[in-house]
Design a protein around this motif. Structure first.
Motif, PDB file in Angstrom:
ATOM      1  N   THR A  42       3.977  20.598  16.864  1.00 26.20           N
ATOM      2  CA  THR A  42       5.141  19.954  17.494  1.00 26.20           C
ATOM      3  C   THR A  42       6.360  20.876  17.468  1.00 26.20           C
ATOM      4  O   THR A  42       6.719  21.400  16.415  1.00 26.20           O
ATOM      5  CB  THR A  42       5.472  18.624  16.774  1.00 26.20           C
ATOM      6  OG1 THR A  42       4.359  17.744  16.957  1.00 26.20           O
ATOM      7  CG2 THR A  42       6.721  17.967  17.336  1.00 26.20           C
ATOM      8  N   PHE A  45      10.161  16.493  18.486  1.00 27.42           N
ATOM      9  CA  PHE A  45       9.719  15.100  18.581  1.00 27.42           C
ATOM     10  C   PHE A  45      10.858  14.283  19.170  1.00 27.42           C
ATOM     11  O   PHE A  45      11.943  14.204  18.592  1.00 27.42           O
ATOM     12  CB  PHE A  45       9.333  14.567  17.198  1.00 27.42           C
ATOM     13  CG  PHE A  45       8.898  13.142  17.223  1.00 27.42           C
ATOM     14  CD1 PHE A  45       7.630  12.791  17.674  1.00 27.42           C
ATOM     15  CD2 PHE A  45       9.759  12.129  16.817  1.00 27.42           C
ATOM     16  CE1 PHE A  45       7.237  11.457  17.715  1.00 27.42           C
ATOM     17  CE2 PHE A  45       9.364  10.788  16.856  1.00 27.42           C
ATOM     18  CZ  PHE A  45       8.100  10.468  17.308  1.00 27.42           C
ATOM     19  N   LEU A  86       0.420  14.849   3.277  1.00 26.52           N
ATOM     20  CA  LEU A  86       0.003  15.294   4.607  1.00 26.52           C
ATOM     21  C   LEU A  86      -0.332  16.779   4.460  1.00 26.52           C
ATOM     22  O   LEU A  86       0.460  17.530   3.876  1.00 26.52           O
ATOM     23  CB  LEU A  86       1.166  15.056   5.574  1.00 26.52           C
ATOM     24  CG  LEU A  86       1.005  15.446   7.040  1.00 26.52           C
ATOM     25  CD1 LEU A  86       1.941  14.598   7.897  1.00 26.52           C
ATOM     26  CD2 LEU A  86       1.277  16.927   7.294  1.00 26.52           C
ATOM     27  N   ASP A 116      14.010  15.006  16.749  1.00 28.84           N
ATOM     28  CA  ASP A 116      13.981  14.957  15.290  1.00 28.84           C
ATOM     29  C   ASP A 116      14.626  16.227  14.727  1.00 28.84           C
ATOM     30  O   ASP A 116      14.175  17.333  15.021  1.00 28.84           O
ATOM     31  CB  ASP A 116      12.523  14.844  14.832  1.00 28.84           C
ATOM     32  CG  ASP A 116      12.437  14.580  13.356  1.00 28.84           C
ATOM     33  OD1 ASP A 116      12.617  13.429  12.967  1.00 28.84           O
ATOM     34  OD2 ASP A 116      12.218  15.547  12.605  1.00 28.84           O
ATOM     35  N   LYS A 118      14.932  17.301  11.620  1.00 20.97           N
ATOM     36  CA  LYS A 118      14.488  17.860  10.332  1.00 20.97           C
ATOM     37  C   LYS A 118      14.304  19.371  10.482  1.00 20.97           C
ATOM     38  O   LYS A 118      14.017  19.857  11.568  1.00 20.97           O
ATOM     39  CB  LYS A 118      13.133  17.241   9.929  1.00 20.97           C
ATOM     40  CG  LYS A 118      13.262  15.842   9.348  1.00 20.97           C
ATOM     41  CD  LYS A 118      12.023  15.437   8.575  1.00 20.97           C
ATOM     42  CE  LYS A 118      10.776  15.236   9.386  1.00 20.97           C
ATOM     43  NZ  LYS A 118      10.606  14.009  10.108  1.00 20.97           N
TER      44      LYS A 118
HETATM   45  P1  2AM Z   1       3.586  15.512  11.778  1.00 19.44           P
HETATM   46  O1  2AM Z   1       2.232  15.923  12.241  1.00 19.44           O
HETATM   47  O2  2AM Z   1       4.172  16.411  10.750  1.00 19.44           O
HETATM   48  O3  2AM Z   1       3.631  14.053  11.378  1.00 19.44           O
HETATM   49  C1  2AM Z   1       3.511  13.317  17.046  1.00 19.44           C
HETATM   50  O4  2AM Z   1       3.806  12.244  16.220  1.00 19.44           O
HETATM   51  C2  2AM Z   1       3.977  14.613  16.465  1.00 19.44           C
HETATM   52  O5  2AM Z   1       5.402  14.606  16.289  1.00 19.44           O
HETATM   53  C3  2AM Z   1       3.379  14.986  15.118  1.00 19.44           C
HETATM   54  O6  2AM Z   1       3.034  16.354  15.153  1.00 19.44           O
HETATM   55  C4  2AM Z   1       4.496  14.734  14.136  1.00 19.44           C
HETATM   56  O7  2AM Z   1       4.548  15.635  13.061  1.00 19.44           O
HETATM   57  C5  2AM Z   1       5.723  15.020  14.973  1.00 19.44           C
HETATM   58  N1  2AM Z   1       6.906  14.341  14.473  1.00 19.44           N
HETATM   59  C6  2AM Z   1       8.055  14.948  14.104  1.00 19.44           C
HETATM   60  N2  2AM Z   1       8.951  14.058  13.729  1.00 19.44           N
HETATM   61  C7  2AM Z   1       8.390  12.846  13.835  1.00 19.44           C
HETATM   62  C8  2AM Z   1       8.836  11.520  13.551  1.00 19.44           C
HETATM   63  N3  2AM Z   1      10.083  11.267  13.129  1.00 19.44           N
HETATM   64  N4  2AM Z   1       7.949  10.513  13.738  1.00 19.44           N
HETATM   65  C9  2AM Z   1       6.689  10.773  14.170  1.00 19.44           C
HETATM   66  N5  2AM Z   1       6.224  11.991  14.464  1.00 19.44           N
HETATM   67  C10 2AM Z   1       7.061  13.017  14.294  1.00 19.44           C
END
Ligand code: 2AM
Length: 174
Positions: A42, A45, A86, A116, A118
């Motif tokens: 990603t 997001f 995770l 997002d 982060k």
């Molecule tokens: P992750 O794999 O670390 O959970 C789809 O959900 C993609 O968006 C995933 O790769 C997820 O990362 C990422 N993602 C980033 N921020 C997110 C959020 N706040 N909620 C859900 N998915 C998020």
């Protein structure tokens, strides 16, 4: 529509990610493993976006003039929570990736989209909600792939299963 912008991978690259996933699988008591078709990295997001605003995301992606680049994967890691963790495969720091992602988030912001915020830690989630049964012995042989496009993805839960659909693909130059 729940949307995100991501890098998608070819089958050969995904099979190397699945090798790593299988090594982890051998050591878990519980884990929700990403299906091969769902493996991605990603970039941004976006969360819920109304359908009429999808065009603006595509226009922001089309403004990117970054070139295709070679990416390397050489480590795995975890995001831990109190209950479980995770697990991910990390993409090595890469100035091309950093610049491309900076352009994407700049153009999305200019067009008024939220994403997002982060800290960006480029990773491919291989399993969620992992509880280990034993210490995993994971040997990752570094591997690489060419990143020549980025994708706008739709995320849906259908019959309890997470399903991602590519809505648009932006080719990178070169
Ligand atoms: P992750 O794999 O670390 O959970 C789809 O959900 C993609 O968006 C995933 O790769 C997820 O990362 C990422 N993602 C980033 N921020 C997110 C959020 N706040 N909620 C859900 N998915 C998020």
């Amino acid at each position: 529509m729940r949307l995100f912008v991501a890098i998608e991978f070819d089958e050969k690259t995904k099979s190397k990610m699945i090798d790593v996933q299988d090594q982890l699988r051998a050591a878990v008591l519980h884990g929700n493993f990403s299906r091969p078709e769902n493996l991605h990295l990603t970039l941004a997001f976006l969360g819920e976006v109304p359908e009429e605003r999808v065009g603006g995301i595509i226009r922001a992606m089309d403004r990117i003039s970054s070139r295709a680049f070679d990416a390397q994967f050489s480590r795995i890691g975890q995001f831990r929570s109190e209950r479980d963790s995770l697990w991910w495969i990390g993409m090595r720091e890469n100035p091309c990736l950093t610049a491309m992602r900076a352009a994407l988030t700049e153009y999305l912001t200019e067009a008024g989209y939220q994403y997002d915020k982060k800290r960006f830690r480029p990773h491919i989630t291989i399993a969620r909600q992992v509880v280990l049964a034993s210490r995993p012995e994971i040997k990752i042989k570094p591997f690489g792939t060419r990143v020549s496009s980025i994708s706008l993805m739709l995320s849906e839960r259908i019959d309890g299963k997470l399903k991602y659909t590519e809505l648009y693909r932006k080719k990178l130059e070169g």
